[in-house]
Motif scaffolding. Sequence first.
Motif, PDB file in Angstrom:
ATOM      1  N   UNK A   1       1.685  76.870 -22.339  1.00  0.00           N
ATOM      2  CA  UNK A   1       1.110  78.224 -22.308  1.00  0.00           C
ATOM      3  C   UNK A   1       1.792  79.111 -21.277  1.00  0.00           C
ATOM      4  N   UNK A   2       2.375  78.485 -20.241  1.00  0.00           N
ATOM      5  CA  UNK A   2       3.070  79.259 -19.220  1.00  0.00           C
ATOM      6  C   UNK A   2       4.554  79.431 -19.497  1.00  0.00           C
ATOM      7  N   UNK A   3       5.013  78.990 -20.665  1.00  0.00           N
ATOM      8  CA  UNK A   3       6.438  79.036 -21.001  1.00  0.00           C
ATOM      9  C   UNK A   3       6.763  80.237 -21.893  1.00  0.00           C
ATOM     10  N   UNK A   4       8.040  80.520 -22.018  1.00  0.00           N
ATOM     11  CA  UNK A   4       8.508  81.636 -22.848  1.00  0.00           C
ATOM     12  C   UNK A   4       8.356  81.295 -24.329  1.00  0.00           C
ATOM     13  N   UNK A   5       8.499  82.325 -25.169  1.00  0.00           N
ATOM     14  CA  UNK A   5       8.420  82.126 -26.618  1.00  0.00           C
ATOM     15  C   UNK A   5       9.500  81.150 -27.081  1.00  0.00           C
ATOM     16  N   UNK A   6      10.695  81.263 -26.530  1.00  0.00           N
ATOM     17  CA  UNK A   6      11.785  80.354 -26.914  1.00  0.00           C
ATOM     18  C   UNK A   6      11.417  78.900 -26.617  1.00  0.00           C
ATOM     19  N   UNK A   7      10.788  78.653 -25.471  1.00  0.00           N
ATOM     20  CA  UNK A   7      10.337  77.316 -25.115  1.00  0.00           C
ATOM     21  C   UNK A   7       9.329  76.808 -26.142  1.00  0.00           C
ATOM     22  N   UNK A   8       8.397  77.677 -26.514  1.00  0.00           N
ATOM     23  CA  UNK A   8       7.345  77.251 -27.448  1.00  0.00           C
ATOM     24  C   UNK A   8       7.908  76.983 -28.844  1.00  0.00           C
ATOM     25  N   UNK A   9       8.863  77.807 -29.274  1.00  0.00           N
ATOM     26  CA  UNK A   9       9.514  77.556 -30.568  1.00  0.00           C
ATOM     27  C   UNK A   9      10.252  76.219 -30.514  1.00  0.00           C
ATOM     28  N   UNK A  10      10.952  75.967 -29.410  1.00  0.00           N
ATOM     29  CA  UNK A  10      11.626  74.681 -29.237  1.00  0.00           C
ATOM     30  C   UNK A  10      10.648  73.528 -29.254  1.00  0.00           C
ATOM     31  N   UNK A  11       9.469  73.740 -28.661  1.00  0.00           N
ATOM     32  CA  UNK A  11       8.440  72.696 -28.658  1.00  0.00           C
ATOM     33  C   UNK A  11       7.954  72.402 -30.069  1.00  0.00           C
TER      34      UNK A  11
ATOM     35  N   UNK B   1       9.713  72.730 -32.852  1.00  0.00           N
ATOM     36  CA  UNK B   1      10.783  71.969 -33.501  1.00  0.00           C
ATOM     37  C   UNK B   1      10.774  70.517 -33.024  1.00  0.00           C
ATOM     38  N   UNK B   2      10.692  70.318 -31.705  1.00  0.00           N
ATOM     39  CA  UNK B   2      10.644  68.958 -31.151  1.00  0.00           C
ATOM     40  C   UNK B   2       9.409  68.212 -31.658  1.00  0.00           C
ATOM     41  N   UNK B   3       8.279  68.915 -31.752  1.00  0.00           N
ATOM     42  CA  UNK B   3       7.049  68.297 -32.238  1.00  0.00           C
ATOM     43  C   UNK B   3       7.157  67.829 -33.676  1.00  0.00           C
ATOM     44  N   UNK B   4       7.814  68.630 -34.530  1.00  0.00           N
ATOM     45  CA  UNK B   4       7.973  68.211 -35.933  1.00  0.00           C
ATOM     46  C   UNK B   4       8.884  66.990 -36.023  1.00  0.00           C
ATOM     47  N   UNK B   5       9.888  66.925 -35.170  1.00  0.00           N
ATOM     48  CA  UNK B   5      10.761  65.745 -35.146  1.00  0.00           C
ATOM     49  C   UNK B   5       9.982  64.506 -34.688  1.00  0.00           C
TER      50      UNK B   5
ATOM     51  N   UNK C   1      -2.593  63.676 -32.926  1.00  0.00           N
ATOM     52  CA  UNK C   1      -3.533  63.850 -31.812  1.00  0.00           C
ATOM     53  C   UNK C   1      -2.790  64.121 -30.501  1.00  0.00           C
ATOM     54  N   UNK C   2      -1.674  63.422 -30.293  1.00  0.00           N
ATOM     55  CA  UNK C   2      -0.914  63.613 -29.060  1.00  0.00           C
ATOM     56  C   UNK C   2      -0.309  65.016 -28.994  1.00  0.00           C
ATOM     57  N   UNK C   3       0.238  65.490 -30.110  1.00  0.00           N
ATOM     58  CA  UNK C   3       0.788  66.851 -30.152  1.00  0.00           C
ATOM     59  C   UNK C   3      -0.309  67.864 -29.843  1.00  0.00           C
ATOM     60  N   UNK C   4      -1.481  67.680 -30.441  1.00  0.00           N
ATOM     61  CA  UNK C   4      -2.593  68.585 -30.165  1.00  0.00           C
ATOM     62  C   UNK C   4      -2.967  68.587 -28.693  1.00  0.00           C
ATOM     63  N   UNK C   5      -3.090  67.398 -28.115  1.00  0.00           N
ATOM     64  CA  UNK C   5      -3.503  67.287 -26.710  1.00  0.00           C
ATOM     65  C   UNK C   5      -2.461  67.856 -25.762  1.00  0.00           C
ATOM     66  N   UNK C   6      -1.181  67.712 -26.088  1.00  0.00           N
ATOM     67  CA  UNK C   6      -0.120  68.205 -25.216  1.00  0.00           C
ATOM     68  C   UNK C   6       0.171  69.698 -25.407  1.00  0.00           C
ATOM     69  N   UNK C   7       0.028  70.175 -26.648  1.00  0.00           N
ATOM     70  CA  UNK C   7       0.406  71.551 -26.969  1.00  0.00           C
ATOM     71  C   UNK C   7      -0.750  72.539 -26.900  1.00  0.00           C
TER      72      UNK C   7
ATOM     73  N   UNK D   1       2.321  73.463 -34.996  1.00  0.00           N
ATOM     74  CA  UNK D   1       3.367  72.439 -35.091  1.00  0.00           C
ATOM     75  C   UNK D   1       3.114  71.505 -36.264  1.00  0.00           C
ATOM     76  N   UNK D   2       1.873  71.093 -36.439  1.00  0.00           N
ATOM     77  CA  UNK D   2       1.535  70.188 -37.542  1.00  0.00           C
ATOM     78  C   UNK D   2       1.710  70.902 -38.888  1.00  0.00           C
ATOM     79  N   UNK D   3       1.311  72.166 -38.966  1.00  0.00           N
ATOM     80  CA  UNK D   3       1.504  72.926 -40.208  1.00  0.00           C
ATOM     81  C   UNK D   3       3.001  73.064 -40.514  1.00  0.00           C
ATOM     82  N   UNK D   4       3.824  73.299 -39.489  1.00  0.00           N
ATOM     83  CA  UNK D   4       5.273  73.401 -39.689  1.00  0.00           C
ATOM     84  C   UNK D   4       5.838  72.088 -40.227  1.00  0.00           C
ATOM     85  N   UNK D   5       5.356  70.964 -39.688  1.00  0.00           N
ATOM     86  CA  UNK D   5       5.792  69.646 -40.167  1.00  0.00           C
ATOM     87  C   UNK D   5       5.376  69.428 -41.626  1.00  0.00           C
ATOM     88  N   UNK D   6       4.151  69.806 -41.972  1.00  0.00           N
ATOM     89  CA  UNK D   6       3.690  69.666 -43.356  1.00  0.00           C
ATOM     90  C   UNK D   6       4.464  70.582 -44.292  1.00  0.00           C
ATOM     91  N   UNK D   7       4.830  71.766 -43.820  1.00  0.00           N
ATOM     92  CA  UNK D   7       5.636  72.681 -44.634  1.00  0.00           C
ATOM     93  C   UNK D   7       7.012  72.071 -44.899  1.00  0.00           C
TER      94      UNK D   7
END
Length: 196
Positions: free
Chosen positions: A19-29, A31-35, A60-66, A74-80
């Motif tokens: 939440x304290x990171x830039x938009x670029x960081x969150x977009x990268x997160x 992508x990393x989360x879907x991987x 669950x881990x992605x939810x708790x961390x993100x 992130x999960x919707x992006x992975x399902x897409x």
Amino acid sequence: MSSAGTPVLKPVYSPLDLNGRSLAWRVGAVVAGTLFLALCSYIEVPMVPVPINMQTFGVALIGALYGWRLGAITVVAWLAQAAVGMPVLSGGAAGAHHFVGPTAGYLFAFPLSAALAGWLAEKGWNGERPILAFGSMLLSNAVCLAMGAAWLAVMIGFDQAIIHGVTPFLVGAVLKSALGAATLALLMRGRMRSAR
């Protein structure tokens, strides 16, 4: 600032502090989360009609961390990715037909499961309180099992849905929840050490 003039630090629920990171960081997160979710999908024990794998752990881990918003996104992006044909589901499966087959209820539950784990983490059910984190992971798994079984019940009947879509996954849900809580606790401890 407090009344004494010292800054008041907002509690951080996640060692990633996205939440304290830039938009670029969150977009990268995302992508990393879907991987990461795709990798979790490849760790499986084949079963019929629904395989056992590490997807619920990853969700669950992605939810708790993100957090609930970015976790669900992130999960919707992975399902897409899966829906358009990328081999990111269990065992490298892909295609929109999985969203109407036996596993559809579980797939549609995943964003809700991630959002629940993220919301609870933001409320304090996180790595700073491993027992509550374990409870959060269990609830996230329960949402997935309930929605998955409800969909299976339409296809094969309630009794068979419980036998094939819930019972085989109960021990795994407890173990994956414990692993998730331990992972959160370790990551949070590492963050606190690096902040010293």
